[in-house]
Write a protein that holds these residues in place. Structure first.
Motif, mmCIF file in Angstrom:
data_model
loop_
_atom_site.group_PDB
_atom_site.id
_atom_site.type_symbol
_atom_site.label_atom_id
_atom_site.label_comp_id
_atom_site.label_asym_id
_atom_site.label_seq_id
_atom_site.Cartn_x
_atom_site.Cartn_y
_atom_site.Cartn_z
ATOM 1 N N UNK A 438 7.222 1.133 13.811
ATOM 2 C CA UNK A 438 7.219 1.530 15.072
ATOM 3 C C UNK A 438 9.156 1.384 14.968
ATOM 4 N N UNK A 439 9.191 -0.472 15.194
ATOM 5 C CA UNK A 439 10.029 -1.158 16.272
ATOM 6 C C UNK A 439 11.103 -0.998 14.651
ATOM 7 N N UNK A 440 10.996 -0.673 13.576
ATOM 8 C CA UNK A 440 11.848 -0.471 11.929
ATOM 9 C C UNK A 440 12.159 0.795 12.080
ATOM 10 N N UNK A 441 11.944 2.112 12.541
ATOM 11 C CA UNK A 441 12.410 2.983 12.570
ATOM 12 C C UNK A 441 13.537 2.839 13.538
ATOM 13 N N UNK A 442 13.025 2.990 14.559
ATOM 14 C CA UNK A 442 13.833 2.121 15.673
ATOM 15 C C UNK A 442 15.067 1.621 15.477
ATOM 16 N N UNK A 443 14.905 0.641 15.081
ATOM 17 C CA UNK A 443 16.214 -0.408 14.001
ATOM 18 C C UNK A 443 16.714 -0.061 13.238
ATOM 19 N N UNK A 444 16.169 1.035 12.220
ATOM 20 C CA UNK A 444 17.045 1.802 11.087
ATOM 21 C C UNK A 444 17.068 2.804 12.137
ATOM 22 N N UNK A 445 17.441 3.570 12.478
ATOM 23 C CA UNK A 445 17.832 4.733 12.955
ATOM 24 C C UNK A 445 18.585 4.499 13.730
ATOM 25 N N UNK A 447 21.499 2.036 14.176
ATOM 26 C CA UNK A 447 22.327 1.654 13.747
ATOM 27 C C UNK A 447 23.564 2.663 12.406
ATOM 28 N N UNK A 448 24.382 2.041 12.211
ATOM 29 C CA UNK A 448 25.493 3.294 11.307
ATOM 30 C C UNK A 448 24.198 3.513 9.968
ATOM 31 N N UNK A 473 10.396 6.718 6.896
ATOM 32 C CA UNK A 473 11.416 5.914 6.896
ATOM 33 C C UNK A 473 12.266 7.496 5.183
ATOM 34 N N UNK A 474 11.866 7.449 4.738
ATOM 35 C CA UNK A 474 12.379 8.427 3.289
ATOM 36 C C UNK A 474 12.348 10.248 4.082
ATOM 37 N N UNK A 475 11.407 10.536 5.822
ATOM 38 C CA UNK A 475 11.988 11.933 5.055
ATOM 39 C C UNK A 475 12.752 11.810 6.330
ATOM 40 N N UNK A 476 13.292 10.854 7.132
ATOM 41 C CA UNK A 476 14.227 10.244 8.864
ATOM 42 C C UNK A 476 15.553 11.078 8.155
ATOM 43 N N UNK A 477 16.151 10.595 7.185
ATOM 44 C CA UNK A 477 17.582 10.392 6.441
ATOM 45 C C UNK A 477 18.244 10.565 5.100
ATOM 46 N N UNK A 478 19.336 11.449 5.365
ATOM 47 C CA UNK A 478 19.748 10.349 3.292
ATOM 48 C C UNK A 478 19.753 9.245 3.278
ATOM 49 N N UNK A 479 20.154 7.733 4.060
ATOM 50 C CA UNK A 479 20.347 6.703 3.860
ATOM 51 C C UNK A 479 18.914 6.522 3.931
ATOM 52 N N UNK A 480 17.854 7.012 4.552
ATOM 53 C CA UNK A 480 16.067 6.715 4.832
ATOM 54 C C UNK A 480 15.252 6.925 3.349
ATOM 55 N N UNK A 481 16.536 7.661 2.561
ATOM 56 C CA UNK A 481 15.053 8.185 1.292
ATOM 57 C C UNK A 481 15.957 7.555 0.620
#
Length: 536
Positions: A438-445, A447-448, A473-481
Protein backbone atom coordinates in the motif's frame (compact mmCIF):
# COMPACT_ATOMS: atom_id res chain seq x y z
CA UNK A 1 -45.61 -93.07 3.97
CA UNK A 2 -43.18 -92.30 6.80
CA UNK A 3 -40.21 -93.19 4.60
CA UNK A 4 -41.44 -90.84 1.87
CA UNK A 5 -41.87 -88.05 4.43
CA UNK A 6 -38.35 -88.59 5.75
CA UNK A 7 -36.98 -88.54 2.19
CA UNK A 8 -38.74 -85.22 1.56
CA UNK A 9 -37.32 -83.77 4.76
CA UNK A 10 -33.85 -84.99 3.79
CA UNK A 11 -34.16 -83.43 0.34
CA UNK A 12 -35.39 -80.19 1.92
CA UNK A 13 -32.48 -79.94 4.31
CA UNK A 14 -30.02 -80.94 1.59
CA UNK A 15 -31.30 -78.14 -0.68
CA UNK A 16 -31.36 -75.78 2.27
CA UNK A 17 -27.68 -76.37 3.13
CA UNK A 18 -26.71 -76.33 -0.55
CA UNK A 19 -28.31 -72.87 -0.92
CA UNK A 20 -26.74 -71.54 2.31
CA UNK A 21 -23.22 -72.71 1.51
CA UNK A 22 -23.42 -71.57 -2.11
CA UNK A 23 -23.66 -67.96 -0.90
CA UNK A 24 -20.97 -68.12 1.79
CA UNK A 25 -17.21 -67.83 1.62
CA UNK A 26 -17.18 -71.17 3.43
CA UNK A 27 -16.47 -74.70 2.25
CA UNK A 28 -17.77 -77.72 4.13
CA UNK A 29 -16.20 -81.14 3.54
CA UNK A 30 -17.35 -84.36 5.21
CA UNK A 31 -15.44 -87.63 4.83
CA UNK A 32 -15.38 -91.15 6.22
CA UNK A 33 -12.07 -91.57 8.05
CA UNK A 34 -11.89 -95.34 7.98
CA UNK A 35 -12.94 -95.69 4.34
CA UNK A 36 -11.07 -92.51 3.19
CA UNK A 37 -14.21 -91.56 1.27
CA UNK A 38 -15.71 -88.16 0.50
CA UNK A 39 -19.31 -87.97 1.67
CA UNK A 40 -20.15 -84.31 1.16
CA UNK A 41 -18.63 -81.25 -0.53
CA UNK A 42 -20.49 -77.93 -0.37
CA UNK A 43 -21.29 -76.36 -3.79
CA UNK A 44 -19.01 -73.32 -3.38
CA UNK A 45 -15.97 -75.63 -3.09
CA UNK A 46 -15.60 -75.45 -6.86
CA UNK A 47 -15.65 -71.65 -6.90
CA UNK A 48 -13.13 -71.26 -4.07
CA UNK A 49 -10.91 -74.34 -4.31
CA UNK A 50 -11.70 -75.82 -7.72
CA UNK A 51 -13.21 -79.00 -6.17
CA UNK A 52 -16.22 -80.36 -8.03
CA UNK A 53 -19.07 -82.00 -6.10
CA UNK A 54 -18.78 -85.14 -8.17
CA UNK A 55 -15.10 -85.47 -7.21
CA UNK A 56 -14.18 -89.17 -7.11
CA UNK A 57 -10.72 -88.89 -5.53
CA UNK A 58 -10.10 -90.18 -2.03
CA UNK A 59 -10.58 -87.70 0.79
CA UNK A 60 -6.93 -87.88 1.90
CA UNK A 61 -5.65 -87.30 -1.65
CA UNK A 62 -7.98 -84.31 -2.11
CA UNK A 63 -6.94 -82.68 1.18
CA UNK A 64 -3.28 -83.13 0.25
CA UNK A 65 -3.99 -81.70 -3.21
CA UNK A 66 -5.46 -78.47 -1.82
CA UNK A 67 -2.58 -78.17 0.65
CA UNK A 68 -4.46 -78.90 3.86
CA UNK A 69 -2.67 -82.18 4.61
CA UNK A 70 0.92 -83.26 3.96
CA UNK A 71 -0.10 -86.91 3.46
CA UNK A 72 -3.19 -88.84 2.43
CA UNK A 73 -3.73 -90.22 5.95
CA UNK A 74 -6.77 -88.53 7.54
CA UNK A 75 -5.82 -89.67 11.03
CA UNK A 76 -2.93 -87.15 11.07
CA UNK A 77 -5.54 -84.50 11.92
CA UNK A 78 -6.04 -86.26 15.26
CA UNK A 79 -2.35 -85.87 16.08
CA UNK A 80 -2.32 -82.10 15.50
CA UNK A 81 -2.29 -79.84 18.53
CA UNK A 82 -5.40 -77.97 17.49
CA UNK A 83 -8.45 -78.50 15.37
CA UNK A 84 -7.97 -75.04 13.87
CA UNK A 85 -5.25 -73.28 11.85
CA UNK A 86 -4.71 -70.61 9.19
CA UNK A 87 -2.72 -71.34 6.08
CA UNK A 88 -2.59 -70.96 2.31
CA UNK A 89 -4.72 -73.44 0.32
CA UNK A 90 -4.52 -74.11 -3.39
CA UNK A 91 -7.26 -73.94 -6.01
CA UNK A 92 -6.76 -77.26 -7.80
CA UNK A 93 -8.07 -75.88 -11.11
CA UNK A 94 -6.17 -72.57 -11.32
CA UNK A 95 -3.23 -73.16 -9.00
CA UNK A 96 -3.99 -69.88 -7.22
CA UNK A 97 -3.56 -69.50 -3.47
CA UNK A 98 -6.13 -68.46 -0.85
CA UNK A 99 -5.45 -67.61 2.76
CA UNK A 100 -7.94 -69.75 4.69
CA UNK A 101 -9.02 -70.56 8.23
CA UNK A 102 -9.46 -74.32 8.56
CA UNK A 103 -11.37 -76.07 11.39
CA UNK A 104 -11.99 -79.78 11.77
CA UNK A 105 -13.66 -82.14 14.18
CA UNK A 106 -14.36 -85.87 14.42
CA UNK A 107 -17.72 -87.43 15.20
CA UNK A 108 -19.39 -90.78 15.34
CA UNK A 109 -23.21 -90.65 15.15
CA UNK A 110 -23.65 -94.20 16.58
CA UNK A 111 -21.25 -96.45 18.48
CA UNK A 112 -20.87 -98.92 15.63
CA UNK A 113 -20.83 -96.35 12.81
CA UNK A 114 -17.71 -95.23 10.94
CA UNK A 115 -15.90 -92.15 12.25
CA UNK A 116 -16.44 -88.98 10.25
CA UNK A 117 -14.24 -85.89 9.85
CA UNK A 118 -15.98 -82.58 9.27
CA UNK A 119 -13.79 -79.82 7.83
CA UNK A 120 -14.86 -76.18 7.58
CA UNK A 121 -12.73 -73.93 5.36
CA UNK A 122 -13.24 -70.13 5.41
CA UNK A 123 -11.71 -67.85 2.79
CA UNK A 124 -9.84 -65.12 4.71
CA UNK A 125 -7.88 -63.72 1.73
CA UNK A 126 -9.53 -60.29 1.85
CA UNK A 127 -9.00 -59.98 5.60
CA UNK A 128 -5.39 -61.14 5.18
CA UNK A 129 -4.77 -58.60 2.39
CA UNK A 130 -6.37 -55.89 4.51
CA UNK A 131 -4.23 -56.82 7.53
CA UNK A 132 -1.11 -56.94 5.33
CA UNK A 133 -1.90 -53.43 4.07
CA UNK A 134 -2.47 -52.19 7.60
CA UNK A 135 0.76 -53.84 8.74
CA UNK A 136 2.63 -52.37 5.80
CA UNK A 137 1.17 -48.92 6.44
CA UNK A 138 2.11 -49.22 10.11
CA UNK A 139 5.68 -50.22 9.24
CA UNK A 140 5.88 -47.38 6.72
CA UNK A 141 4.58 -44.94 9.36
CA UNK A 142 7.15 -46.23 11.86
CA UNK A 143 9.93 -45.88 9.26
CA UNK A 144 8.68 -42.40 8.40
CA UNK A 145 8.61 -41.36 12.07
CA UNK A 146 12.09 -42.78 12.59
CA UNK A 147 13.31 -40.96 9.47
CA UNK A 148 11.73 -37.71 10.68
CA UNK A 149 13.36 -38.15 14.07
CA UNK A 150 16.77 -38.73 12.43
CA UNK A 151 16.10 -35.82 10.09
CA UNK A 152 15.32 -33.40 12.95
CA UNK A 153 18.32 -34.56 14.95
CA UNK A 154 20.67 -34.23 11.98
CA UNK A 155 19.25 -30.92 10.78
CA UNK A 156 19.30 -29.44 14.28
CA UNK A 157 22.98 -30.31 14.62
CA UNK A 158 23.95 -29.24 11.09
CA UNK A 159 22.12 -25.90 11.35
CA UNK A 160 23.46 -25.07 14.79
CA UNK A 161 27.07 -25.62 13.69
CA UNK A 162 27.28 -22.73 11.15
CA UNK A 163 24.85 -20.62 13.21
CA UNK A 164 27.07 -20.93 16.29
CA UNK A 165 30.05 -19.95 14.14
CA UNK A 166 28.23 -16.89 12.77
CA UNK A 167 27.13 -15.72 16.23
CA UNK A 168 30.53 -16.34 17.82
CA UNK A 169 32.49 -14.71 15.01
CA UNK A 170 30.15 -11.70 15.04
CA UNK A 171 30.85 -11.21 18.76
CA UNK A 172 34.58 -11.50 18.12
CA UNK A 173 34.43 -9.00 15.25
CA UNK A 174 32.62 -6.48 17.47
CA UNK A 175 35.24 -6.91 20.21
CA UNK A 176 38.13 -6.33 17.78
CA UNK A 177 36.70 -3.45 15.75
CA UNK A 178 40.06 -1.66 15.72
CA UNK A 179 42.01 -4.67 14.41
CA UNK A 180 41.22 -4.64 10.72
CA UNK A 181 43.02 -7.87 9.82
CA UNK A 182 41.17 -9.85 12.49
CA UNK A 183 37.82 -8.32 11.52
CA UNK A 184 38.42 -9.22 7.86
CA UNK A 185 39.29 -12.79 8.86
CA UNK A 186 36.14 -13.05 10.99
CA UNK A 187 33.98 -11.65 8.18
CA UNK A 188 35.46 -14.13 5.73
CA UNK A 189 34.61 -17.00 8.07
CA UNK A 190 31.11 -15.58 8.68
CA UNK A 191 30.56 -15.48 4.91
CA UNK A 192 31.66 -19.14 4.60
CA UNK A 193 29.40 -20.23 7.46
CA UNK A 194 26.48 -18.25 5.98
CA UNK A 195 26.98 -19.91 2.61
CA UNK A 196 27.04 -23.34 4.25
CA UNK A 197 23.85 -22.54 6.21
CA UNK A 198 22.11 -21.33 3.05
CA UNK A 199 23.13 -24.50 1.17
CA UNK A 200 21.72 -26.58 4.01
CA UNK A 201 18.40 -24.70 3.96
CA UNK A 202 18.19 -25.03 0.17
CA UNK A 203 18.90 -28.78 0.39
CA UNK A 204 16.20 -29.27 3.01
CA UNK A 205 13.68 -27.31 0.93
CA UNK A 206 14.58 -29.27 -2.20
CA UNK A 207 14.19 -32.60 -0.39
CA UNK A 208 10.83 -31.47 0.99
CA UNK A 209 9.57 -30.50 -2.47
CA UNK A 210 10.87 -33.68 -4.07
CA UNK A 211 9.33 -35.97 -1.43
CA UNK A 212 5.98 -34.19 -1.61
CA UNK A 213 5.96 -34.41 -5.42
CA UNK A 214 5.81 -30.61 -5.77
CA UNK A 215 9.16 -30.12 -7.48
CA UNK A 216 8.41 -28.58 -10.89
CA UNK A 217 10.92 -28.42 -13.75
CA UNK A 218 11.35 -25.52 -16.13
CA UNK A 219 11.26 -26.07 -19.87
CA UNK A 220 13.04 -23.20 -21.56
CA UNK A 221 15.86 -22.52 -24.03
CA UNK A 222 19.40 -21.98 -22.74
CA UNK A 223 23.01 -22.13 -23.88
CA UNK A 224 24.62 -25.31 -22.56
CA UNK A 225 28.16 -24.03 -23.16
CA UNK A 226 27.53 -20.92 -21.05
CA UNK A 227 26.05 -23.09 -18.30
CA UNK A 228 29.12 -25.35 -18.27
CA UNK A 229 31.45 -22.35 -18.07
CA UNK A 230 29.40 -20.92 -15.17
CA UNK A 231 29.73 -24.25 -13.34
CA UNK A 232 33.48 -24.33 -13.83
CA UNK A 233 33.78 -20.74 -12.56
CA UNK A 234 32.42 -22.12 -9.27
CA UNK A 235 34.37 -25.40 -9.20
CA UNK A 236 37.85 -24.26 -10.29
CA UNK A 237 38.54 -22.08 -7.21
CA UNK A 238 37.50 -24.98 -4.96
CA UNK A 239 39.89 -27.33 -6.76
CA UNK A 240 42.73 -24.79 -6.87
CA UNK A 241 42.46 -24.36 -3.10
CA UNK A 242 43.34 -28.07 -2.79
CA UNK A 243 45.92 -27.93 -5.61
CA UNK A 244 43.82 -30.35 -7.69
CA UNK A 245 43.93 -30.64 -11.48
CA UNK A 246 40.55 -30.34 -13.21
CA UNK A 247 40.37 -31.56 -16.80
CA UNK A 248 37.40 -30.86 -19.04
CA UNK A 249 36.54 -32.65 -22.26
CA UNK A 250 33.27 -31.39 -23.75
CA UNK A 251 31.92 -32.50 -27.11
CA UNK A 252 29.03 -30.10 -27.83
CA UNK A 253 27.40 -30.44 -31.23
CA UNK A 254 24.31 -28.32 -30.46
CA UNK A 255 24.92 -25.96 -27.50
CA UNK A 256 21.44 -24.46 -27.79
CA UNK A 257 19.08 -26.78 -25.90
CA UNK A 258 15.74 -26.77 -24.08
CA UNK A 259 15.38 -27.95 -20.48
CA UNK A 260 15.84 -26.80 -16.89
CA UNK A 261 19.21 -25.04 -16.65
CA UNK A 262 18.91 -24.38 -12.91
CA UNK A 263 18.49 -28.06 -12.04
CA UNK A 264 21.15 -29.23 -14.51
CA UNK A 265 23.57 -26.72 -12.98
CA UNK A 266 22.63 -28.05 -9.52
CA UNK A 267 23.33 -31.65 -10.58
CA UNK A 268 26.72 -30.74 -12.05
CA UNK A 269 27.79 -28.61 -9.08
CA UNK A 270 26.77 -31.32 -6.60
CA UNK A 271 28.75 -34.00 -8.43
CA UNK A 272 31.82 -31.87 -9.11
CA UNK A 273 31.87 -30.41 -5.58
CA UNK A 274 31.77 -33.94 -4.20
CA UNK A 275 34.67 -34.84 -6.46
CA UNK A 276 36.68 -31.94 -5.02
CA UNK A 277 35.69 -32.69 -1.41
CA UNK A 278 36.44 -36.41 -1.53
CA UNK A 279 39.73 -36.14 -3.41
CA UNK A 280 43.01 -35.54 -1.59
CA UNK A 281 45.21 -32.50 -2.17
CA UNK A 282 46.97 -32.69 -5.50
CA UNK A 283 44.41 -35.13 -6.89
CA UNK A 284 42.79 -35.18 -10.30
CA UNK A 285 39.21 -34.65 -11.47
CA UNK A 286 37.98 -35.23 -15.05
CA UNK A 287 34.73 -33.69 -16.30
CA UNK A 288 33.76 -35.42 -19.55
CA UNK A 289 30.60 -34.51 -21.49
CA UNK A 290 29.16 -35.57 -24.84
CA UNK A 291 25.96 -34.89 -26.73
CA UNK A 292 24.08 -37.51 -28.70
CA UNK A 293 21.13 -37.17 -31.07
CA UNK A 294 19.59 -39.62 -33.48
CA UNK A 295 19.32 -37.15 -36.35
CA UNK A 296 20.36 -33.69 -37.44
CA UNK A 297 17.70 -31.40 -35.93
CA UNK A 298 15.54 -29.65 -38.52
CA UNK A 299 13.36 -27.92 -35.96
CA UNK A 300 13.34 -27.14 -32.25
CA UNK A 301 12.18 -30.03 -30.09
CA UNK A 302 14.33 -32.79 -31.61
CA UNK A 303 15.24 -35.15 -28.77
CA UNK A 304 18.89 -35.42 -27.78
CA UNK A 305 20.77 -36.84 -24.81
CA UNK A 306 23.51 -35.44 -22.64
CA UNK A 307 26.02 -37.92 -21.21
CA UNK A 308 28.14 -36.67 -18.32
CA UNK A 309 30.99 -38.51 -16.63
CA UNK A 310 32.79 -37.11 -13.60
CA UNK A 311 35.84 -39.08 -12.53
CA UNK A 312 38.18 -38.50 -9.60
CA UNK A 313 41.16 -40.42 -8.22
CA UNK A 314 40.16 -39.65 -4.64
CA UNK A 315 39.28 -41.70 -1.59
CA UNK A 316 36.64 -43.84 -3.27
CA UNK A 317 33.73 -45.61 -1.57
CA UNK A 318 33.10 -49.01 -0.04
CA UNK A 319 30.67 -51.37 -1.80
CA UNK A 320 28.36 -51.14 1.22
CA UNK A 321 28.15 -47.35 1.01
CA UNK A 322 27.53 -47.46 -2.75
CA UNK A 323 24.28 -49.30 -2.00
CA UNK A 324 22.93 -46.38 0.08
CA UNK A 325 24.73 -43.36 -1.40
CA UNK A 326 21.51 -41.94 -2.89
CA UNK A 327 19.55 -42.18 0.38
CA UNK A 328 18.98 -38.99 2.45
CA UNK A 329 21.70 -38.24 5.04
CA UNK A 330 23.90 -41.10 3.81
CA UNK A 331 27.53 -40.45 4.74
CA UNK A 332 30.56 -42.73 4.52
CA UNK A 333 31.90 -43.81 7.91
CA UNK A 334 35.52 -43.64 6.78
CA UNK A 335 37.80 -41.37 8.80
CA UNK A 336 38.41 -38.91 5.96
CA UNK A 337 34.63 -38.56 5.31
CA UNK A 338 33.82 -37.60 8.90
CA UNK A 339 36.02 -34.52 8.59
CA UNK A 340 34.27 -33.25 5.44
CA UNK A 341 31.46 -30.72 5.76
CA UNK A 342 28.13 -31.82 4.27
CA UNK A 343 24.51 -32.64 5.01
CA UNK A 344 24.32 -36.03 3.34
CA UNK A 345 21.44 -34.72 1.19
CA UNK A 346 23.35 -33.73 -1.95
CA UNK A 347 23.47 -37.15 -3.64
CA UNK A 348 19.85 -37.92 -2.76
CA UNK A 349 18.74 -34.61 -4.29
CA UNK A 350 20.95 -35.14 -7.34
CA UNK A 351 19.52 -38.63 -7.97
CA UNK A 352 15.95 -37.35 -7.52
CA UNK A 353 16.51 -34.44 -9.94
CA UNK A 354 18.04 -36.70 -12.59
CA UNK A 355 15.11 -39.12 -12.23
CA UNK A 356 12.67 -36.19 -12.44
CA UNK A 357 14.28 -35.11 -15.72
CA UNK A 358 13.84 -38.65 -17.08
CA UNK A 359 17.55 -39.42 -16.86
CA UNK A 360 19.78 -41.97 -15.15
CA UNK A 361 22.57 -41.64 -12.56
CA UNK A 362 25.01 -44.41 -11.67
CA UNK A 363 28.30 -44.71 -9.79
CA UNK A 364 31.35 -46.98 -9.87
CA UNK A 365 33.93 -46.69 -7.12
CA UNK A 366 36.73 -48.49 -5.27
CA UNK A 367 38.20 -47.58 -1.92
CA UNK A 368 41.53 -45.82 -2.35
CA UNK A 369 41.19 -45.60 -6.14
CA UNK A 370 38.46 -43.03 -6.80
CA UNK A 371 34.93 -42.76 -8.16
CA UNK A 372 33.23 -42.37 -11.52
CA UNK A 373 29.70 -40.92 -11.77
CA UNK A 374 27.76 -41.27 -15.04
CA UNK A 375 24.68 -39.18 -15.82
CA UNK A 376 22.40 -39.42 -18.84
CA UNK A 377 19.88 -36.58 -19.25
CA UNK A 378 17.46 -36.15 -22.19
CA UNK A 379 17.46 -32.60 -23.60
CA UNK A 380 15.57 -31.17 -26.55
CA UNK A 381 17.72 -29.47 -29.19
CA UNK A 382 17.20 -26.08 -30.81
CA UNK A 383 17.51 -25.83 -34.55
CA UNK A 384 18.12 -22.08 -34.66
CA UNK A 385 21.38 -20.72 -33.31
CA UNK A 386 20.07 -17.39 -32.04
CA UNK A 387 21.56 -15.96 -28.89
CA UNK A 388 19.43 -16.86 -25.88
CA UNK A 389 18.33 -14.51 -23.17
CA UNK A 390 19.64 -15.60 -19.80
CA UNK A 391 21.98 -14.95 -16.98
CA UNK A 392 25.11 -12.95 -17.71
CA UNK A 393 28.45 -14.16 -16.45
CA UNK A 394 29.83 -12.69 -13.24
CA UNK A 395 32.57 -10.81 -15.10
CA UNK A 396 29.99 -8.90 -17.16
CA UNK A 397 28.07 -7.60 -14.17
CA UNK A 398 30.76 -6.80 -11.63
CA UNK A 399 30.97 -3.16 -10.62
CA UNK A 400 27.72 -2.03 -12.24
CA UNK A 401 27.14 1.68 -11.59
CA UNK A 402 23.58 2.68 -10.62
CA UNK A 403 24.42 6.39 -10.47
CA UNK A 404 21.46 8.57 -11.52
CA UNK A 405 18.83 5.87 -10.96
CA UNK A 406 16.04 5.97 -8.38
CA UNK A 407 14.87 2.68 -6.90
CA UNK A 408 11.72 2.01 -4.88
CA UNK A 409 12.49 -0.71 -2.35
CA UNK A 410 9.34 -2.40 -1.01
CA UNK A 411 10.27 -4.51 2.03
CA UNK A 412 8.46 -5.00 5.35
CA UNK A 413 11.55 -6.16 7.31
CA UNK A 414 13.43 -3.06 8.42
CA UNK A 415 16.79 -4.80 8.88
CA UNK A 416 16.63 -6.37 5.41
CA UNK A 417 15.62 -2.99 3.98
CA UNK A 418 18.61 -1.31 5.67
CA UNK A 419 21.05 -3.89 4.27
CA UNK A 420 19.65 -3.65 0.73
CA UNK A 421 19.55 0.16 0.90
CA UNK A 422 23.25 0.25 1.88
CA UNK A 423 24.16 -2.12 -0.99
CA UNK A 424 22.15 -0.10 -3.54
CA UNK A 425 23.56 3.21 -2.33
CA UNK A 426 27.09 1.83 -2.58
CA UNK A 427 26.23 1.06 -6.21
CA UNK A 428 25.28 4.75 -6.62
CA UNK A 429 21.46 4.43 -6.61
CA UNK A 430 19.02 6.72 -4.82
CA UNK A 431 16.66 4.57 -2.75
CA UNK A 432 13.20 5.19 -1.31
CA UNK A 433 11.78 2.63 1.10
CA UNK A 434 8.15 1.48 1.43
CA UNK A 435 7.14 -0.92 4.21
CA UNK A 436 4.30 -2.68 2.34
CA UNK A 437 2.42 -2.78 -0.97
CA UNK A 438 0.00 0.00 0.00
CA UNK A 439 2.84 2.41 0.85
CA UNK A 440 4.50 1.47 -2.46
CA UNK A 441 1.35 2.48 -4.39
CA UNK A 442 1.21 5.80 -2.53
CA UNK A 443 4.90 6.51 -3.21
CA UNK A 444 4.58 5.64 -6.90
CA UNK A 445 1.35 7.58 -7.46
CA UNK A 446 2.54 10.62 -5.52
CA UNK A 447 5.46 11.50 -7.80
CA UNK A 448 5.87 12.66 -11.42
CA UNK A 449 6.47 10.30 -14.33
CA UNK A 450 9.75 8.39 -14.29
CA UNK A 451 10.19 9.03 -10.55
CA UNK A 452 11.38 5.45 -10.12
CA UNK A 453 13.48 3.51 -12.60
CA UNK A 454 12.86 0.11 -11.00
CA UNK A 455 10.86 -1.36 -8.11
CA UNK A 456 12.27 -4.12 -5.92
CA UNK A 457 9.13 -5.76 -4.54
CA UNK A 458 8.95 -8.15 -1.59
CA UNK A 459 6.14 -10.71 -1.94
CA UNK A 460 4.97 -11.58 1.58
CA UNK A 461 4.06 -8.35 3.39
CA UNK A 462 1.33 -7.16 5.76
CA UNK A 463 -1.49 -4.80 4.67
CA UNK A 464 -0.91 -5.57 0.96
CA UNK A 465 1.37 -8.26 -0.48
CA UNK A 466 3.66 -7.84 -3.46
CA UNK A 467 1.46 -9.71 -5.92
CA UNK A 468 -1.54 -7.47 -5.27
CA UNK A 469 0.62 -4.32 -5.26
CA UNK A 470 2.09 -5.30 -8.65
CA UNK A 471 -1.33 -5.98 -10.17
CA UNK A 472 -2.57 -2.57 -9.00
CA UNK A 473 0.56 -0.80 -10.24
CA UNK A 474 0.15 -2.36 -13.67
CA UNK A 475 -3.41 -1.02 -13.91
CA UNK A 476 -2.64 2.36 -12.30
CA UNK A 477 -1.17 4.27 -15.26
CA UNK A 478 0.92 4.02 -18.41
CA UNK A 479 4.07 4.46 -16.31
CA UNK A 480 2.84 1.73 -13.94
CA UNK A 481 2.58 -0.67 -16.87
CA UNK A 482 6.12 0.09 -18.03
CA UNK A 483 8.20 0.36 -14.84
CA UNK A 484 10.35 -2.78 -14.25
CA UNK A 485 9.32 -4.70 -11.12
CA UNK A 486 11.66 -7.28 -9.62
CA UNK A 487 10.32 -9.83 -7.11
CA UNK A 488 12.50 -9.92 -4.00
CA UNK A 489 11.42 -12.94 -1.97
CA UNK A 490 12.40 -16.02 -0.01
CA UNK A 491 10.12 -18.11 -2.24
CA UNK A 492 12.57 -19.89 -4.50
CA UNK A 493 10.64 -22.60 -6.34
CA UNK A 494 9.62 -22.71 -10.00
CA UNK A 495 5.94 -22.20 -9.20
CA UNK A 496 6.89 -19.12 -7.12
CA UNK A 497 8.71 -17.65 -10.10
CA UNK A 498 5.68 -18.40 -12.28
CA UNK A 499 3.40 -16.71 -9.71
CA UNK A 500 5.60 -13.58 -9.78
CA UNK A 501 5.45 -13.41 -13.56
CA UNK A 502 1.69 -14.04 -13.55
CA UNK A 503 1.25 -11.05 -11.21
CA UNK A 504 3.15 -8.86 -13.69
CA UNK A 505 6.70 -8.88 -12.31
CA UNK A 506 9.60 -8.86 -14.77
CA UNK A 507 12.28 -10.71 -12.79
CA UNK A 508 12.62 -12.84 -9.66
CA UNK A 509 15.41 -12.57 -7.07
CA UNK A 510 15.59 -15.01 -4.18
CA UNK A 511 16.58 -14.00 -0.66
CA UNK A 512 19.20 -13.90 0.67
CA UNK A 513 20.16 -11.78 -2.33
CA UNK A 514 23.76 -11.93 -3.56
CA UNK A 515 25.22 -8.63 -4.69
CA UNK A 516 26.32 -10.05 -8.04
CA UNK A 517 22.79 -11.34 -8.74
CA UNK A 518 21.30 -7.95 -7.85
CA UNK A 519 23.85 -6.22 -10.11
CA UNK A 520 23.04 -8.62 -12.97
CA UNK A 521 19.30 -7.90 -12.83
CA UNK A 522 19.73 -4.15 -12.41
CA UNK A 523 22.17 -4.03 -15.31
CA UNK A 524 19.62 -5.79 -17.48
CA UNK A 525 16.49 -3.82 -16.53
CA UNK A 526 18.06 -0.40 -16.04
CA UNK A 527 19.98 -0.60 -19.31
CA UNK A 528 16.76 -1.41 -21.16
CA UNK A 529 14.92 1.29 -19.17
CA UNK A 530 17.40 3.99 -20.19
CA UNK A 531 17.05 3.06 -23.89
CA UNK A 532 13.23 3.11 -23.73
CA UNK A 533 13.09 6.49 -21.94
CA UNK A 534 15.48 8.05 -24.48
CA UNK A 535 13.40 6.68 -27.34
CA UNK A 536 10.22 8.00 -25.69
Amino acid sequence: MLIRKNEKQADYWKNFFQTVFANLEEVLIAADVDMDRLEYISPNAERLLGIRQEEQASAGYLLRQIGLAESCDLTVFKRKDSGEEERYLINVQTGGELWCRCCWSFLRAFPNEEEKIIINISDRSKERASMDRIRQDLQEAERSNAAKSRFLTTISHDMRTPMNAIMGLTDLAMEHMEEQEKVQEYLYKIARSSTHLLELINDVLDMSRIESGKMALEHRPFDLKELLEDVMDIIRPQAEAKMQAVETNWSLIYPQVIGDPVRIRQVLINLLSNGVKYTQRGGRIVFWLSQCCGEVPRESGTQGELRIQIYDNGYGMSETFQQIIFEPFAKENAEHAQEIEGTGLGMSITKSLVDLMGGNLSVESRLGEGSNFTVDIPLELQYDDKAQEGEKSEKEVQGFDCGGYRILLVEDNEMTADVLTDILELMGAEVEWAGNGEQALEAFAGGPAHTFDVILMDVQMPVMDGYEATRRLRSLSEEGRKVPIVALTGNAFTEDIQASRAAGMDHHLTKPVKKKDLEAVLRQVLGARRVKIKQG
